[in-house]
Design an enzyme around this catalytic site. Structure first.
Site, mmCIF file in Angstrom:
data_model
loop_
_atom_site.group_PDB
_atom_site.id
_atom_site.type_symbol
_atom_site.label_atom_id
_atom_site.label_comp_id
_atom_site.label_asym_id
_atom_site.label_seq_id
_atom_site.Cartn_x
_atom_site.Cartn_y
_atom_site.Cartn_z
ATOM 1 N N ARG A 20 -12.400 -4.505 -7.460
ATOM 2 C CA ARG A 20 -12.112 -5.265 -6.246
ATOM 3 C C ARG A 20 -13.416 -5.545 -5.489
ATOM 4 O O ARG A 20 -14.199 -4.630 -5.238
ATOM 5 C CB ARG A 20 -11.175 -4.404 -5.383
ATOM 6 C CG ARG A 20 -10.340 -5.141 -4.396
ATOM 7 C CD ARG A 20 -9.349 -4.193 -3.750
ATOM 8 N NE ARG A 20 -9.985 -3.095 -3.029
ATOM 9 C CZ ARG A 20 -9.471 -2.494 -1.959
ATOM 10 N NH1 ARG A 20 -8.308 -2.872 -1.486
ATOM 11 N NH2 ARG A 20 -10.097 -1.494 -1.374
ATOM 12 N N PHE B 293 0.855 -1.187 0.000
ATOM 13 C CA PHE B 293 0.000 0.000 0.000
ATOM 14 C C PHE B 293 0.898 1.247 0.000
ATOM 15 O O PHE B 293 1.822 1.331 0.816
ATOM 16 C CB PHE B 293 -0.909 -0.017 1.229
ATOM 17 C CG PHE B 293 -2.002 0.996 1.161
ATOM 18 C CD1 PHE B 293 -3.132 0.770 0.395
ATOM 19 C CD2 PHE B 293 -1.896 2.200 1.840
ATOM 20 C CE1 PHE B 293 -4.137 1.710 0.315
ATOM 21 C CE2 PHE B 293 -2.899 3.152 1.770
ATOM 22 C CZ PHE B 293 -4.022 2.909 1.000
ATOM 23 N N TYR C 226 -11.312 0.194 10.580
ATOM 24 C CA TYR C 226 -12.509 0.570 9.803
ATOM 25 C C TYR C 226 -12.827 -0.384 8.657
ATOM 26 O O TYR C 226 -13.806 -0.202 7.962
ATOM 27 C CB TYR C 226 -12.391 2.009 9.265
ATOM 28 C CG TYR C 226 -11.104 2.348 8.530
ATOM 29 C CD1 TYR C 226 -10.917 1.974 7.215
ATOM 30 C CD2 TYR C 226 -10.094 3.053 9.168
ATOM 31 C CE1 TYR C 226 -9.745 2.284 6.546
ATOM 32 C CE2 TYR C 226 -8.913 3.371 8.515
ATOM 33 C CZ TYR C 226 -8.742 2.982 7.198
ATOM 34 O OH TYR C 226 -7.575 3.284 6.544
ATOM 35 N N LYS C 227 -11.989 -1.399 8.449
ATOM 36 C CA LYS C 227 -12.268 -2.336 7.346
ATOM 37 C C LYS C 227 -13.066 -3.526 7.888
ATOM 38 O O LYS C 227 -14.228 -3.375 8.226
ATOM 39 C CB LYS C 227 -10.956 -2.789 6.707
ATOM 40 C CG LYS C 227 -10.150 -1.657 6.071
ATOM 41 C CD LYS C 227 -8.862 -2.225 5.474
ATOM 42 C CE LYS C 227 -7.920 -1.134 5.025
ATOM 43 N NZ LYS C 227 -8.365 -0.432 3.832
ATOM 44 N N ASP D 261 1.817 -5.517 8.296
ATOM 45 C CA ASP D 261 0.638 -4.676 8.110
ATOM 46 C C ASP D 261 -0.558 -5.625 7.973
ATOM 47 O O ASP D 261 -0.617 -6.430 7.034
ATOM 48 C CB ASP D 261 0.809 -3.803 6.848
ATOM 49 C CG ASP D 261 -0.401 -2.925 6.571
ATOM 50 O OD1 ASP D 261 -1.513 -3.275 7.009
ATOM 51 O OD2 ASP D 261 -0.237 -1.900 5.882
HETATM 52 C C1 LIG Z 1 -2.677 -2.193 3.440
HETATM 53 C C2 LIG Z 1 -2.920 -0.804 3.947
HETATM 54 N N1 LIG Z 1 -1.959 -0.201 4.678
HETATM 55 C C3 LIG Z 1 -2.119 1.048 5.143
HETATM 56 C C4 LIG Z 1 -3.276 1.765 4.903
HETATM 57 C C5 LIG Z 1 -3.375 3.183 5.408
HETATM 58 O O1 LIG Z 1 -4.196 3.293 6.511
HETATM 59 P P1 LIG Z 1 -4.339 4.659 7.358
HETATM 60 O O2 LIG Z 1 -5.145 5.592 6.529
HETATM 61 O O3 LIG Z 1 -5.036 4.233 8.614
HETATM 62 O O4 LIG Z 1 -2.981 5.182 7.620
HETATM 63 C C6 LIG Z 1 -4.325 1.159 4.167
HETATM 64 C C7 LIG Z 1 -5.578 1.895 3.912
HETATM 65 O O5 LIG Z 1 -6.469 1.458 3.266
HETATM 66 C C8 LIG Z 1 -4.121 -0.151 3.671
HETATM 67 O O6 LIG Z 1 -5.059 -0.763 2.943
#
Ligand SMILES: Cc1ncc(COP(=O)(O)O)c(C=O)c1O
Length: 397
Positions: free
Chosen positions: A358, A121, A209-210, A184
């Site tokens: 997705r 990400f 939140y997911k 992560d």
């Molecule tokens: C795999 C992954 N890492 C990090 C993040 C970033 O999250 P945050 O906005 O809480 O920093 C996301 C957000 O969707 C994500 O899907």
């Protein structure tokens, strides 16, 4: 394939009632923002009316606001395969990753490399590169782990392809070279059966939140393995990580437990929503959640073979269910417009540039029927080319 029978035999189907899902909406985006669990609205309203409105500042102690990050972390821990005192709920994934990376690098001061993951990400990559600049370290995205690597960081489940890493194997490889590991868990917490302790993970960061349905911007969580708990030296050393915050000491001395991860005043309204949402997991087996997630993906891929592959739709996700998280990604040149067309019909998935459609499934509320309806709607859209009715609004080309 008997879709009705699959739903009839689904042991998790009764849990769907724990969510407020509108009729006519087929929600396949719980991997981005989880659906609203029943009881959360009432709970947050009560926190606002009674605890804030009446209790005022007394509620920091009397209503348990102050202890919330630790209390909620302990409630979440069983879903992660962790001990209650190894998990805390606070801040965001990106902020928490920053804290953990600096902390890990400080535990391996003689090593100058962060091994990161290509295709992770983007926010994780931005944070990794910033930490490397700050600490004069190098980032490597390829190659084997070796004795120069201080810390290896990667996603357990990839946000685009849903590829699931073998957590035990990758963690062991890092440890064999004396490196630390940070996972992560954005697409893993609440979605699959995690075993952080059993895999000897050092650190992890996950999302509220997911799949955990904590609400928009719900706080993230951090896991710190027991062996590191009394030596937390993270860079955002704020007063909530102090041994005695209300002594207002001039100098910082970290508390010697998981609270040393905290920086600031807890965002309590978000924490309240997240805490109540966790109740949907009461009595739920994470093994059953993982099993159903794999079955939903298998069904979607089988339906893809039968109905979509002939239309030039690509499959971005692995067919091997043990290596797959709880979403399936398809590729198509008109992917953006197809997703917009589905949303218009109440089938909510999402689009990830450049061409990925997705579809995520939270096994607690997604049915096999929902997967079937989604694939049939994509087929119809491709067959009739109805996606041409949609515009590329909002996309910068
Ligand atoms: C795999 C992954 N890492 C990090 C993040 C970033 O999250 P945050 O906005 O809480 O920093 C996301 C957000 O969707 C994500 O899907």
């Amino acid at each position: 394939m008997d879709i009705k029978l699959l739903d009839k035999n689904d042991p998790l189907l009764p849990f769907r009632k724990r969510f407020k899902l509108k009729k006519g909406v087929n929600y396949l985006d719980g991997n981005s923002l989880g659906a609203l669990p029943r009881g959360v609205t009432k709970h947050v309203q009560s926190v606002m009316k009674k605890e804030w409105g009446v209790g005022l500042i007394r509620s920091w102690n009397e209503a348990g606001w102050y202890d919330a990050p630790v209390r909620i972390g302990a409630k979440l821990a069983p879903l992660l395969g962790a001990k209650p005192h190894e998990v805390i709920v606070c801040d965001t994934i990106s902020l928490n990753l920053y804290k953990l990376l600096v902390m890990a690098a400080r535990l391996r001061p003689e090593r100058k490399v962060i091994l990161a993951e290509k295709g992770n990400f983007p926010s994780d990559t931005y944070i990794v590169e910033s930490v490397a600049r700050l600490l004069n370290m190098q980032v490597r995205y390829e190659g084997e782990i070796d004795e120069t690597v201080a810390v290896h960081t990667l996603s357990h489940i990839n946000y685009k392809s849903a590829l699931k890493q073998d957590m035990a194997l990758v963690t062991r490889a890092a440890h064999e070279k004396g490196s630390l590991i940070i996972w992560d868990l954005a697409h893993s917490s609440g979605a699959v059966d995690l075993k952080l302790d059993a895999c000897h993970v050092n650190f992890a960061v996950g999302c509220g939140y997911k799949f955990l349905n904590g609400g928009p911007g719900a706080p993230s969580h951090i896991y710190v393995a027991e062996q590191h708990l009394n030596a937390i030296d993270q860079p955002l050393s704020g007063w909530f990580g102090h041994k005695n915050p209300f002594a207002f000491d001039e100098s910082f001395e970290a508390v010697s437990d998981i609270r040393a991860i905290l920086t600031s005043t807890p965002q309590y309204l978000s924490l309240a929503s997240f805490e109540k949402a966790l109740e949907v997991y009461d009595g739920v087996s994470m093994q059953a959640v993982e099993r159903k997630g794999q079955a939903l993906g298998d069904v979607m891929i089988a339906l893809y073979d039968e109905h979509l592959s002939a239309f030039g739709v690509g499959l971005e996700t692995t067919r091997e269910s043990i290596h797959r998280g709880n979403h399936v990604s398809f590729t198509h040149e008109h992917g953006y417009k197809i997703v917009q067309m589905l949303i218009k019909q109440g089938i909510i998935g999402d689009f990830r540039a450049p061409n990925i459609m997705r579809f995520g499934f939270n096994p607690l509320y997604v049915r096999f029927k929902d997967i079937y309806d989604c694939v049939m709607a994509i087929k119809k859209c491709l067959d009739t080319k109805s996606y041409n009715e949609m515009t590329m609004q909002g996309i910068v080309t």
